[in-house]
Design a protein around this motif. Structure first.
Motif, PDB file in Angstrom:
ATOM      1  N   TYR A 102       0.835  -1.200   0.000  1.00 11.26           N
ATOM      2  CA  TYR A 102       0.000   0.000   0.000  1.00 11.26           C
ATOM      3  C   TYR A 102       0.868   1.247   0.000  1.00 11.26           C
ATOM      4  O   TYR A 102       2.061   1.182   0.275  1.00 11.26           O
ATOM      5  CB  TYR A 102      -0.968   0.001   1.193  1.00 11.26           C
ATOM      6  N   ASN A 103       0.247   2.365  -0.320  1.00 11.77           N
ATOM      7  CA  ASN A 103       0.955   3.644  -0.374  1.00 11.77           C
ATOM      8  C   ASN A 103       0.758   4.408   0.926  1.00 11.77           C
ATOM      9  O   ASN A 103      -0.324   4.403   1.500  1.00 11.77           O
ATOM     10  CB  ASN A 103       0.442   4.500  -1.535  1.00 11.77           C
ATOM     11  N   LEU A 104       1.810   5.055   1.353  1.00 10.26           N
ATOM     12  CA  LEU A 104       1.780   5.975   2.479  1.00 10.26           C
ATOM     13  C   LEU A 104       1.936   7.395   1.952  1.00 10.26           C
ATOM     14  O   LEU A 104       2.270   7.586   0.785  1.00 10.26           O
ATOM     15  CB  LEU A 104       2.946   5.673   3.434  1.00 10.26           C
ATOM     16  N   GLU A 105       1.739   8.358   2.842  1.00 10.81           N
ATOM     17  CA  GLU A 105       1.931   9.750   2.449  1.00 10.81           C
ATOM     18  C   GLU A 105       3.352   9.977   1.953  1.00 10.81           C
ATOM     19  O   GLU A 105       3.603  10.818   1.121  1.00 10.81           O
ATOM     20  CB  GLU A 105       1.697  10.706   3.633  1.00 10.81           C
ATOM     21  N   LEU A 130      -4.844   6.512  14.676  1.00 10.46           N
ATOM     22  CA  LEU A 130      -5.014   7.689  13.838  1.00 10.46           C
ATOM     23  C   LEU A 130      -5.410   7.301  12.426  1.00 10.46           C
ATOM     24  O   LEU A 130      -4.865   6.348  11.864  1.00 10.46           O
ATOM     25  CB  LEU A 130      -3.682   8.461  13.785  1.00 10.46           C
ATOM     26  N   LEU A 131      -6.341   8.053  11.856  1.00 14.25           N
ATOM     27  CA  LEU A 131      -6.695   7.930  10.447  1.00 14.25           C
ATOM     28  C   LEU A 131      -6.266   9.209   9.755  1.00 14.25           C
ATOM     29  O   LEU A 131      -6.776  10.285  10.068  1.00 14.25           O
ATOM     30  CB  LEU A 131      -8.197   7.706  10.276  1.00 14.25           C
ATOM     31  N   ALA A 132      -5.299   9.084   8.845  1.00 15.67           N
ATOM     32  CA  ALA A 132      -4.834  10.238   8.062  1.00 15.67           C
ATOM     33  C   ALA A 132      -5.309  10.031   6.624  1.00 15.67           C
ATOM     34  O   ALA A 132      -6.479  10.248   6.332  1.00 15.67           O
ATOM     35  CB  ALA A 132      -3.321  10.379   8.171  1.00 15.67           C
ATOM     36  N   THR A 133      -4.445   9.543   5.739  1.00 19.11           N
ATOM     37  CA  THR A 133      -4.828   9.337   4.341  1.00 19.11           C
ATOM     38  C   THR A 133      -5.583   8.033   4.131  1.00 19.11           C
ATOM     39  O   THR A 133      -6.166   7.825   3.070  1.00 19.11           O
ATOM     40  CB  THR A 133      -3.598   9.353   3.423  1.00 19.11           C
ATOM     41  N   GLY A 134      -5.558   7.141   5.115  1.00 21.61           N
ATOM     42  CA  GLY A 134      -6.304   5.891   5.029  1.00 21.61           C
ATOM     43  C   GLY A 134      -5.541   4.723   4.442  1.00 21.61           C
ATOM     44  O   GLY A 134      -6.092   3.633   4.318  1.00 21.61           O
ATOM     45  N   GLY A 135      -4.275   4.906   4.093  1.00 26.81           N
ATOM     46  CA  GLY A 135      -3.512   3.836   3.459  1.00 26.81           C
ATOM     47  C   GLY A 135      -3.381   2.588   4.303  1.00 26.81           C
ATOM     48  O   GLY A 135      -3.580   1.474   3.811  1.00 26.81           O
ATOM     49  N   THR A 136      -3.063   2.744   5.569  1.00 28.06           N
ATOM     50  CA  THR A 136      -2.855   1.587   6.440  1.00 28.06           C
ATOM     51  C   THR A 136      -4.164   0.858   6.716  1.00 28.06           C
ATOM     52  O   THR A 136      -4.227  -0.378   6.652  1.00 28.06           O
ATOM     53  CB  THR A 136      -2.182   2.020   7.759  1.00 28.06           C
ATOM     54  N   LEU A 137      -5.221   1.604   7.006  1.00 21.67           N
ATOM     55  CA  LEU A 137      -6.523   0.956   7.231  1.00 21.67           C
ATOM     56  C   LEU A 137      -7.033   0.293   5.959  1.00 21.67           C
ATOM     57  O   LEU A 137      -7.626  -0.785   6.009  1.00 21.67           O
ATOM     58  CB  LEU A 137      -7.548   1.965   7.757  1.00 21.67           C
ATOM     59  N   TYR A 138      -6.807   0.922   4.812  1.00 29.44           N
ATOM     60  CA  TYR A 138      -7.207   0.327   3.535  1.00 29.44           C
ATOM     61  C   TYR A 138      -6.484  -1.009   3.337  1.00 29.44           C
ATOM     62  O   TYR A 138      -7.094  -1.995   2.941  1.00 29.44           O
ATOM     63  CB  TYR A 138      -6.908   1.279   2.380  1.00 29.44           C
ATOM     64  N   ALA A 139      -5.176  -1.024   3.634  1.00 31.83           N
ATOM     65  CA  ALA A 139      -4.409  -2.260   3.508  1.00 31.83           C
ATOM     66  C   ALA A 139      -4.954  -3.338   4.439  1.00 31.83           C
ATOM     67  O   ALA A 139      -5.087  -4.504   4.048  1.00 31.83           O
ATOM     68  CB  ALA A 139      -2.937  -1.991   3.804  1.00 31.83           C
ATOM     69  N   LEU A 163      -7.640  15.148   5.280  1.00 29.81           N
ATOM     70  CA  LEU A 163      -6.928  14.201   4.436  1.00 29.81           C
ATOM     71  C   LEU A 163      -7.852  13.155   3.807  1.00 29.81           C
ATOM     72  O   LEU A 163      -7.416  12.339   2.999  1.00 29.81           O
ATOM     73  CB  LEU A 163      -5.808  13.523   5.227  1.00 29.81           C
ATOM     74  N   ASN A 164      -9.134  13.154   4.191  1.00 27.06           N
ATOM     75  CA  ASN A 164     -10.173  12.315   3.576  1.00 27.06           C
ATOM     76  C   ASN A 164      -9.874  10.815   3.606  1.00 27.06           C
ATOM     77  O   ASN A 164     -10.262  10.088   2.699  1.00 27.06           O
ATOM     78  CB  ASN A 164     -10.432  12.761   2.126  1.00 27.06           C
ATOM     79  N   GLY A 165      -9.225  10.356   4.655  1.00 29.12           N
ATOM     80  CA  GLY A 165      -8.899   8.937   4.760  1.00 29.12           C
ATOM     81  C   GLY A 165     -10.113   8.033   4.822  1.00 29.12           C
ATOM     82  O   GLY A 165     -10.082   6.913   4.313  1.00 29.12           O
ATOM     83  N   ALA A 166     -11.200   8.498   5.420  1.00 29.75           N
ATOM     84  CA  ALA A 166     -12.412   7.677   5.526  1.00 29.75           C
ATOM     85  C   ALA A 166     -12.980   7.352   4.146  1.00 29.75           C
ATOM     86  O   ALA A 166     -13.568   6.280   3.956  1.00 29.75           O
ATOM     87  CB  ALA A 166     -13.457   8.384   6.389  1.00 29.75           C
ATOM     88  N   ASP A 167     -12.789   8.254   3.196  1.00 27.99           N
ATOM     89  CA  ASP A 167     -13.264   7.996   1.835  1.00 27.99           C
ATOM     90  C   ASP A 167     -12.555   6.799   1.208  1.00 27.99           C
ATOM     91  O   ASP A 167     -13.148   6.055   0.429  1.00 27.99           O
ATOM     92  CB  ASP A 167     -13.058   9.225   0.941  1.00 27.99           C
ATOM     93  N   LYS A 168     -11.293   6.626   1.526  1.00 31.39           N
ATOM     94  CA  LYS A 168     -10.484   5.558   0.938  1.00 31.39           C
ATOM     95  C   LYS A 168     -10.939   4.183   1.394  1.00 31.39           C
ATOM     96  O   LYS A 168     -10.777   3.205   0.659  1.00 31.39           O
ATOM     97  CB  LYS A 168      -9.011   5.772   1.289  1.00 31.39           C
ATOM     98  N   ILE A 169     -11.493   4.104   2.597  1.00 28.19           N
ATOM     99  CA  ILE A 169     -11.850   2.773   3.112  1.00 28.19           C
ATOM    100  C   ILE A 169     -13.344   2.472   3.015  1.00 28.19           C
ATOM    101  O   ILE A 169     -13.801   1.469   3.540  1.00 28.19           O
ATOM    102  CB  ILE A 169     -11.338   2.576   4.553  1.00 28.19           C
TER     103      ILE A 169
END
Length: 180
Positions: A102-105, A130-139, A163-169
């Motif tokens: 997955y991608n990180l910031e 923490l939820l930032a960009t959502g990359g880790t939770l998405y993974a 950073l709209n991380g919730a949108d990613k997941i």
């Protein structure tokens, strides 16, 4: 509601801001003071427990993300009377594993879980600090999908809304105690 507000105020009062860390322009939200304060840590755990019990009839496992999900996850799992499972950075778990890139910031990473940690059909809650960009939770959600588990939702202490991380997941719901 007043009790919940008092707990949220306590939690928020324990978050420390560090401007320009780890790089200029970023405000780092430090949750470490929550861990030093038994009342604040209990407030986090209680609010998560109340949310999970109100929203989901059955939870089989709490899945914590490396590394701060390991701090809150076992406490919640114990309260719910369910098991706890680790999602780690690649190369940290023994035995057969399943991984996802997955991608990180600031680059790329890989997350993994032991192959037998989650059974198909199990209902899981994911937890992190923490939820930032959502990359880790998405993974982590992707790992659960590979394992054919059902992700009921994601829990975080702090969400950085801009950073709209919730949108990613999506479509997985996110429950955040504090939003900045």
């Amino acid at each position: 509601m007043a009790v919940e507000d008092n707990r949220l105020n306590l939690i928020q009062s324990r978050i420390r801001d560090f401007p320009d860390f780890p790089q200029k322009g970023i405000i780092f939200r430090d949750i470490c003071p929550i861990l030093k304060d038994p009342a604040a840590l209990s407030a986090v755990t209680s609010l998560f427990e109340e949310h999970v019990r109100a929203q989901f009839q059955q939870v089989d496992l709490v899945v914590g993300l490396d590394a701060r999900g390991f701090l809150f996850g076992p406490l919640l799992a114990q309260r719910l009377g369910v098991g706890f499972v680790l999602v780690r950075k690649k190369g940290k778990l023994p035995g057969a594993t399943v991984s996802v890139a997955y991608n990180l910031e600031y680059g790329k990473a890989e997350a993994e879980i032991q192959e037998d940690a989650v059974a198909p059909g199990q209902k899981v809650i994911l937890i992190d600090d923490l939820l930032a960009t959502g990359g880790t939770l998405y993974a982590a959600c992707s790992l659960m999908n590979q394992q054919r588990a059902e992700v009921l939702g994601c829990l975080v202490v702090v969400e950085l809304k801009e950073l709209n991380g919730a949108d990613k997941i999506k479509p997985h719901p996110v429950y955040s105690l504090l939003k900045y």
